[in-house]
Design an enzyme around this catalytic site. Structure first.
Site, PDB file in Angstrom:
ATOM      1  N   HIS A 262      19.968  11.395 -43.116  1.00 17.56           N
ATOM      2  CA  HIS A 262      21.751  10.259 -42.828  1.00 17.56           C
ATOM      3  C   HIS A 262      21.487   9.913 -42.258  1.00 17.56           C
ATOM      4  CE1 HIS A 262      22.220  13.159 -46.020  1.00 17.56           C
ATOM      5  NE2 HIS A 262      22.974  14.656 -45.461  1.00 17.56           N
ATOM      6  N   LYS A 362      23.674  21.629 -35.177  1.00 17.15           N
ATOM      7  CA  LYS A 362      24.391  22.639 -36.027  1.00 17.15           C
ATOM      8  C   LYS A 362      24.624  23.131 -35.022  1.00 17.15           C
ATOM      9  CE  LYS A 362      22.706  21.965 -40.895  1.00 17.15           C
ATOM     10  NZ  LYS A 362      24.008  22.085 -41.801  1.00 17.15           N
TER      11      LYS A 362
HETATM   12  C1  BG6 Z   1      23.412  18.223 -45.903  1.00 12.26           C
HETATM   13  C2  BG6 Z   1      22.131  18.652 -45.381  1.00 12.26           C
HETATM   14  O1  BG6 Z   1      22.346  16.842 -46.420  1.00 12.26           O
HETATM   15  O2  BG6 Z   1      24.539  17.372 -45.092  1.00 12.26           O
HETATM   16  C3  BG6 Z   1      23.890  19.941 -44.441  1.00 12.26           C
HETATM   17  O3  BG6 Z   1      21.323  19.736 -45.828  1.00 12.26           O
HETATM   18  C4  BG6 Z   1      24.970  19.422 -43.877  1.00 12.26           C
HETATM   19  O4  BG6 Z   1      22.621  20.688 -43.585  1.00 12.26           O
HETATM   20  C5  BG6 Z   1      25.565  18.817 -44.599  1.00 12.26           C
HETATM   21  O5  BG6 Z   1      25.531  20.184 -43.572  1.00 12.26           O
HETATM   22  C6  BG6 Z   1      26.530  17.623 -43.796  1.00 12.26           C
HETATM   23  O6  BG6 Z   1      27.289  16.989 -45.089  1.00 12.26           O
HETATM   24  P1  BG6 Z   1      28.865  15.911 -44.761  1.00 12.26           P
HETATM   25  O7  BG6 Z   1      28.833  15.669 -46.067  1.00 12.26           O
HETATM   26  O8  BG6 Z   1      29.487  17.787 -44.609  1.00 12.26           O
HETATM   27  O9  BG6 Z   1      28.572  15.699 -43.524  1.00 12.26           O
END
Ligand code: BG6
Length: 511
Positions: A262, A362
């Site tokens: 990400h 987290k």
């Molecule tokens: C996921 C991760 O890809 O993205 C998670 O595995 C994380 O750990 C999530 O919580 C976060 O996604 P968003 O869309 O809530 O930012």
């Protein structure tokens, strides 16, 4: 007979071929929370093809009706628009089906093929297929092999009158070697054009807007380089813990879960050169160049500019929460990181010497994902005699929540004394456009059905990102941390992360 609810609406200007979407891992958490609500919302807004079916594939015994009832419950609980629109649902549910099978059962795949062919005849779906692999990564190779063996995916060079595509959830590999091994396995069965590696961050409206913001506005481009930018911070902060994903986290950790994919996607979009056009390959070519130009970590980086953390107990929303090591399915002496902060450089002309600071974690103080671009200080010649804070200009792109863009500028406070004070110009999606943006998964499933892979990661993006992070993953596993847990839940991570950026004369933004 029920009339097809999608026949009339067709609000999209683009048309999608009739197709069947098969979800592997239909009873999993992602399917419940994200995929089922996404499919419902795409349908409700009139963006599904008129001839469509969705088939859940999983190991549990279940009837079509059970699957439909569960989907309805999931929508009522997790959809961005709820409760379920009963009038729409009554017809839509007839397009939802369930198929029970083990992932390794040849008989199961044979039955699936026959079932899909029957649906083609009934629903007019014309043999077109999307297979969504929402399963543990260890099943990716097996499922793809079986799909090919049972003629569920087609050879694109031999079959031209229908198509088949496979969406693969992250993580794609655990390090460089495993990502390459997975890739070479699946390319025996699929062409790259059929593979859609999902990184749901790319489906977020605010992330897509990065390209528009950068390349549809002329004022920023001339400033977007080492001459004017001091540094860039990318933050992906979550206040939630790992919830029921103890097994997954113990295997992956935050670097693999969030940073390698990400955050690198955000970084590539911020740092890339303008593509020659908006085709999938042109955009991805430019993103890959950014990752290729990333400076490899040195031994000094490992010890001084790569910080890891793990949450201890603390408070979220005023309520006490457990330490990571007390979470379900987590080892009581686990050394897995739930926080990471790294400093990166892109060794190309545009970004020479500009540090990119990334932090993600987290159980941090709040949920906030943003990109903050800090510009170089103005020469303090004119106003240096006055009592004011000469803050640098900061452009902040808020990915979520409170999606928007703000710019910090210095301003004269009214009055004769004339001190200077930083103020913020702010654009907010919610108040300007007045509606909630679609969920990332809605956009991505729709793009895959359209056959557009721009918003999916290409193999060289993934492998280059692994090339960068694999030495760090290895270093961390060979040098276990001595001080975990090293931050309290509900704070901004370990003090080492603050120290890392402060020793360069900068500080993390207070969010
Ligand atoms: C996921 C991760 O890809 O993205 C998670 O595995 C994380 O750990 C999530 O919580 C976060 O996604 P968003 O869309 O809530 O930012």
């Amino acid at each position: 007979m029920n009339e097809n609810p999608l026949q009339e609406q067709g609000r999209s200007s683009k048309t999608i071929d009739p197709c069947i979407l098969v979800i592997f891992g239909a009873t999993g958490d992602l399917t419940k929370r994200k995929l089922m609500p996404a499919i419902y919302n795409i349908g409700r807004e009139g963006f599904l093809p008129s001839n469509f079916a969705c088939v859940g594939f999983a190991r549990k015994e279940k009837s079509h009706d059970d699957a439909r009832n569960e989907m309805k419950e999931d929508i009522n609980e997790f959809s961005r628009v709820k409760p379920v629109d009963e009038a729409f649902w009554e017809n839509f549910k007839e397009q939802v089906f369930y198929h029970q099978s083990e992932f390794d059962s040849d008989e199961g795949y044979e039955k699936l093929r026959k079932f899909l062919e029957e649906l083609d005849a009934k629903q007019g779906t014309k043999g077109n297929r999307v297979f969504y692999l929402s399963v543990q990564p260890k099943f990716f190779p097996l499922i793809i092999e079986k799909l090919k063996a049972h003629n569920l995916v087609y050879n694109i060079h031999e079959v031209q009158d229908k198509w088949s595509r496979v969406i693969i959830e992250k993580p794609f590999g655990r390090d460089l070697d495993s990502a390459i091994a997975l890739q070479s396995h699946i390319e025996k069965f699929l062409d790259e054009k059929q593979i859609y590696r999902i990184d749901h961050y790319l489906g977020k409206e605010t992330v897509q807007n990065l390209l528009v913001f950068r390349f549809a506005n002329s004022i920023f481009e001339s400033l977007w380089n080492y001459k004017h930018i001091d540094h860039i911070q990318i933050t992906v902060a979550e206040d939630i813990g790992i919830g029921s994903r103890g097994h997954f986290y113990e295997e992956e950790g935050l670097l693999r879960d969030i940073v390698q994919n990400h955050m690198m996607q955000l970084l590539s979009l911020v740092a890339m050169e303008p593509p020659v056009n908006l085709s999938a390959d042109a955009v991805r070519d430019e993103k890959v160049k950014v990752v290729e130009a990333m400076r490899p970590f040195t031994e000094e980086d490992f010890t001084s500019f790569c910080i890891r953390g793990q949450y201890g107990k603390g408070f979220t929303d005023g309520k006490p929460v457990a330490a990571y090591r007390e979470e379900k399915d987590v080892a009581p002496n686990s050394n897995i990181e739930t926080f990471a902060a790294v400093r990166l450089f892109i060794d190309n002309w545009r970004w020479a010497g500009v540090p990119f600071y990334l932090r993600g974690g987290k159980r941090l103080a709040k949920r906030a994902t943003e990109i903050a671009v800090t510009f170089k200080d103005a020469p303090g010649i004119l106003f240096k005699h006055q009592d004011h804070k000469n803050d640098p200009n900061v452009l902040v792109i808020r990915i979520q929540p409170d999606e928007g863009i703000s710019m910090k500028i210095n301003c004269k406070v009214p009055g004769p004394e004339s001190p200077i004070q930083p103020v913020t110009m702010d654009f907010r999606y919610g108040s300007y456009f007045g509606k909630s943006p679609p969920e990332a998964y809605e956009r991505l499933i729709w793009e895959c059905m359209m056959g557009d892979s721009t918003l999916f990661a290409r193999t060289d993006e993934v492998t280059n990102s692994w090339k960068l992070f694999t030495p760090l993953v290895k270093y961390w596993s060979e040098h276990p941390p001595q001080n975990f847990p090293n931050y309290e839940a509900g704070t901004w991570g370990p003090k080492e992360s603050e120290e890392m950026i402060q020793k360069e004369g900068r500080s993390w933004r207070i969010l």
